[in-house]
Design an enzyme around this catalytic site. Sequence first.
Site, PDB file in Angstrom:
ATOM      1  N   HIS A  40       1.962   1.100   5.072  1.00  0.00           N
ATOM      2  CA  HIS A  40       1.029   0.599   4.564  1.00  0.00           C
ATOM      3  C   HIS A  40       1.822  -0.767   4.273  1.00  0.00           C
ATOM      4  CE1 HIS A  40       2.867   1.398   0.886  1.00  0.00           C
ATOM      5  NE2 HIS A  40       2.740  -0.205   0.578  1.00  0.00           N
ATOM      6  N   HIS A 125       6.552  -6.669   4.322  1.00  0.00           N
ATOM      7  CA  HIS A 125       7.651  -5.870   4.973  1.00  0.00           C
ATOM      8  C   HIS A 125       6.876  -4.100   4.619  1.00  0.00           C
ATOM      9  CE1 HIS A 125       9.659  -5.554   1.026  1.00  0.00           C
ATOM     10  NE2 HIS A 125       9.634  -4.333   1.405  1.00  0.00           N
TER      11      HIS A 125
END
Length: 180
Positions: A40, A125
């Site tokens: 995710h 990230h």
Amino acid sequence: MRLFIAVNFTPEIKSDLFKITQYMKQNSIKGNFTKKDNFHLTIAFIGESNALKDIQKAMNMAIEQPEIKSFTLSIEGLGKFNRREGDIYWAGIKNNSLLSQLNKAIVKELRNSGFIIEDREYRPHLTLGRKVVFKNTFDIEEFKKTIPPMEMAVNRVSLMKSETIGGQLIYTEIYHCDLI
């Protein structure tokens, strides 16, 4: 409940990311690699809270702002955060003004609702592995060249619950907002 707001990835993106982590795992001495279902992109970390209605309201208010809309997310590159016990490796997210606006809007509305959200620059990230130590024979620079860029349409944001069940970290979507 331990909560965060995130962009969840399509099954195809999760499969591509999982292949990358499996190759990294095969070439490492040790490491904690992200499970396929747990990939995710965190938009905002909330932490421990049971104030679901307040979080849902903040999410809805954030996405109602005119500058918040669906967008394309580009995943590219490989980076790391150096750690003494083993590095954290991550896939990069290409700079995206709509993603930044989404983060700012959600954080603002959460703060307006009384949540304490860490005050630092948003650096999107996605974590591939923690405490990773590669074999001496592994050429990370050559490996980086083999990772293709990936793109995905982002049409929703999700409120996620993080819990450990049977020794496994499990992320479950408990609410979502669609982006137009």
